[in-house]
Design an enzyme around this catalytic site. Structure first.
Site, short mmCIF file in Angstrom:
data_model
loop_
_atom_site.label_atom_id
_atom_site.label_comp_id
_atom_site.label_asym_id
_atom_site.label_seq_id
_atom_site.Cartn_x
_atom_site.Cartn_y
_atom_site.Cartn_z
N ASP A 193 -3.82 -3.33 -8.40
CA ASP A 193 -5.26 -3.23 -8.27
C ASP A 193 -5.70 -1.84 -8.71
O ASP A 193 -5.16 -0.83 -8.24
CB ASP A 193 -5.70 -3.49 -6.83
CG ASP A 193 -5.34 -4.89 -6.35
OD1 ASP A 193 -5.19 -5.78 -7.21
OD2 ASP A 193 -5.22 -5.09 -5.13
N ARG B 280 -12.58 -8.16 -10.66
CA ARG B 280 -13.08 -8.87 -9.48
C ARG B 280 -14.26 -8.07 -8.93
O ARG B 280 -14.11 -6.94 -8.47
CB ARG B 280 -11.99 -9.01 -8.43
CG ARG B 280 -10.76 -9.74 -8.96
CD ARG B 280 -9.60 -9.70 -8.00
NE ARG B 280 -9.16 -8.33 -7.73
CZ ARG B 280 -8.18 -8.01 -6.89
NH1 ARG B 280 -7.55 -8.96 -6.22
NH2 ARG B 280 -7.83 -6.76 -6.72
N GLU C 160 -3.36 -0.42 -5.06
CA GLU C 160 -2.28 -1.20 -4.44
C GLU C 160 -1.35 -1.73 -5.52
O GLU C 160 -1.76 -1.94 -6.67
CB GLU C 160 -2.83 -2.40 -3.64
CG GLU C 160 -3.58 -2.04 -2.39
CD GLU C 160 -3.93 -3.26 -1.54
OE1 GLU C 160 -3.25 -4.29 -1.68
OE2 GLU C 160 -4.87 -3.16 -0.74
N LYS D 244 -8.44 0.82 6.28
CA LYS D 244 -7.86 -0.52 6.23
C LYS D 244 -6.49 -0.52 6.88
O LYS D 244 -5.81 0.51 6.94
CB LYS D 244 -7.77 -1.01 4.78
CG LYS D 244 -7.09 -0.05 3.82
CD LYS D 244 -7.25 -0.55 2.38
CE LYS D 244 -6.76 0.46 1.37
NZ LYS D 244 -6.95 0.00 -0.01
N ARG E 261 -15.74 -5.15 -0.49
CA ARG E 261 -14.44 -5.75 -0.83
C ARG E 261 -14.61 -6.68 -2.03
O ARG E 261 -15.52 -7.49 -2.06
CB ARG E 261 -13.89 -6.53 0.36
CG ARG E 261 -13.71 -5.69 1.62
CD ARG E 261 -13.30 -6.55 2.79
NE ARG E 261 -14.32 -7.55 3.13
CZ ARG E 261 -14.14 -8.53 4.00
NH1 ARG E 261 -12.99 -8.66 4.62
NH2 ARG E 261 -15.11 -9.38 4.25
N LYS F 82 0.82 -1.20 0.00
CA LYS F 82 0.00 0.00 0.00
C LYS F 82 0.87 1.26 0.00
O LYS F 82 0.53 2.25 -0.64
CB LYS F 82 -0.96 -0.02 1.19
CG LYS F 82 -1.97 -1.17 1.13
CD LYS F 82 -2.88 -1.16 2.33
CE LYS F 82 -3.92 -2.28 2.25
NZ LYS F 82 -3.31 -3.62 2.32
N ARG G 151 -7.58 -6.54 -11.36
CA ARG G 151 -6.24 -7.04 -11.03
C ARG G 151 -5.48 -7.17 -12.35
O ARG G 151 -5.86 -7.92 -13.24
CB ARG G 151 -6.32 -8.38 -10.31
CG ARG G 151 -5.03 -9.21 -10.29
CD ARG G 151 -3.81 -8.49 -9.71
NE ARG G 151 -3.99 -8.02 -8.38
CZ ARG G 151 -3.69 -8.71 -7.28
NH1 ARG G 151 -3.20 -9.93 -7.41
NH2 ARG G 151 -3.86 -8.18 -6.09
N ASN H 32 1.02 -5.05 -5.62
CA ASN H 32 1.30 -6.29 -4.90
C ASN H 32 2.59 -6.91 -5.42
O ASN H 32 2.65 -7.37 -6.57
CB ASN H 32 0.14 -7.27 -5.07
CG ASN H 32 -1.14 -6.71 -4.49
OD1 ASN H 32 -1.39 -6.81 -3.30
ND2 ASN H 32 -1.97 -6.11 -5.34
#
Length: 317
Positions: A272, A224, A280, A160, A232, A125, A210, A282
């Site tokens: 994301d 997603r 984000e 979060k 979420r 993040k 994603r 990842n």
């Protein structure tokens, strides 16, 4: 030339072979003739200048309930291998950071994917904040007063944990919700880490994309979609994968971040994107490859290994 490859991961016996990215990466390595070893993070040891792991030789097959055979474990000096893939799931805590320090000692003779120093310096993040203009309005703080001020400005917010994963601990606080103070109290009583607070993006109801990048280039995307009544979209939280196509904004985001990913030694990355905003990056153990493969008929794991093998060429006599 066959490579010696070790996977540092959570228990291989319990993976979902139809969804797990590490499984399909290992299966592809096996099909290319590479020798596979597996160990868990707790099996990693530093002793007298060497980085060792209690490894087991591994053979895989796409057969539910019988997908792996493991031979007897033995101590292996990881410096004798060609590649180590660091694929255990977060949280990105001090144990994770310690593992990056130990694996960094294997460089440059052994390739570690992703580069451990790069992983350590790119909490998922926080890393996204290095690219201004492509993130939604974002606050990182432990201050309830700062969070309230941010909420007064943006009204609808997401709260979060800064180092969480898989959608765990993500809260949508809409206007008029009276739980912000209690939520802040709960978080700060169990952790000394800051929170990330972002403006809520209503586009998430249509999905959270994603995007997989390989060597800094976009390689595939899925959408997603969160279940009804849920903010979420993570598949761990019940999100439904759907076919998607890259948008012009997606490609722009990838062009902005791609060169920095390459510079930091990030071969496999998942980002994301909600609407037009990066949320984000990842880099620890990104997922989504199998879902993308099913929708577009690609084999992204093959492209990952092409990138790994290219780096390994000439690395050892």
């Amino acid at each position: 030339m066959p490579l010696g490859v070790a996977f540092q991961m959570d228990p291989v016996e319990s993976v979902d072979i139809d969804a797990d990215t590490t499984f399909v990466l290992a299966l592809e390595a096996q099909e290319r003739g590479h020798r596979l070893w597996v160990y868990q993070p707790d099996d990693l040891v530093f002793r007298d200048g060497a980085v060792l792991a209690h490894c087991r030789p591994m053979a895989l097959r796409r057969r539910k309930g019988d997908h792996v055979s493991l031979d007897e474990a033995r101590w292996l000096d990881l410096a004798t291998l060609d590649v180590v893939l660091m694929r255990q799931d977060p949280p990105f805590d001090m144990a994770y950071i310690t593992a990056t320090h130990l694996l960094e000692k294997l460089l440059p003779a052994t390739l570690v994917v992703n580069d451990p120093a790069g992983v350590r310096n790119a909490p998922e993040k926080l890393f996204a904040t290095e690219f201004p203009g492509i993130m939604p309005p974002t606050l990182i703080t432990r201050s309830l007063e700062a969070t309230r001020t941010f909420r007064d400005e943006h009204r609808d917010i997401i709260v979060k944990p800064l180092y969480g994963n898989g959608g765990a601990g993500v809260f949508h606080i809409p206007p008029g919700d009276e739980n912000l103070a209690s939520l802040h109290e709960m978080f700060t009583s169990v952790s000394r880490e800051p929170l990330m607070v972002q403006a809520y993006l209503p586009e998430v109801r249509q999905g959270d994309r994603r995007i997989i990048l390989i060597d800094g280039e976009p390689a595939g995307v899925i959408n997603r979609v969160p279940p009804k009544g849920e903010a979420r979209s993570n598949m761990h939280a019940g999100g439904r994968p759907e076919r998607a196509a890259m948008t012009p904004r997606d490609r722009e985001i990838c062009r902005i971040i791609g060169p920095e990913l390459v510079r930091r030694g990030m071969i496999l990355v998942g980002i994301d994107v909600i609407g037009d905003w990066l949320t984000e990056i990842n880099v620890t153990s990104p997922t989504g490859i199998q879902e993308i493969n099913r929708f577009d008929g690609s084999r992204l794991e093959s492209r990952v290994w092409e990138a790994i093998e290219k780096r390994c060429a000439g690395r050892r006599p």
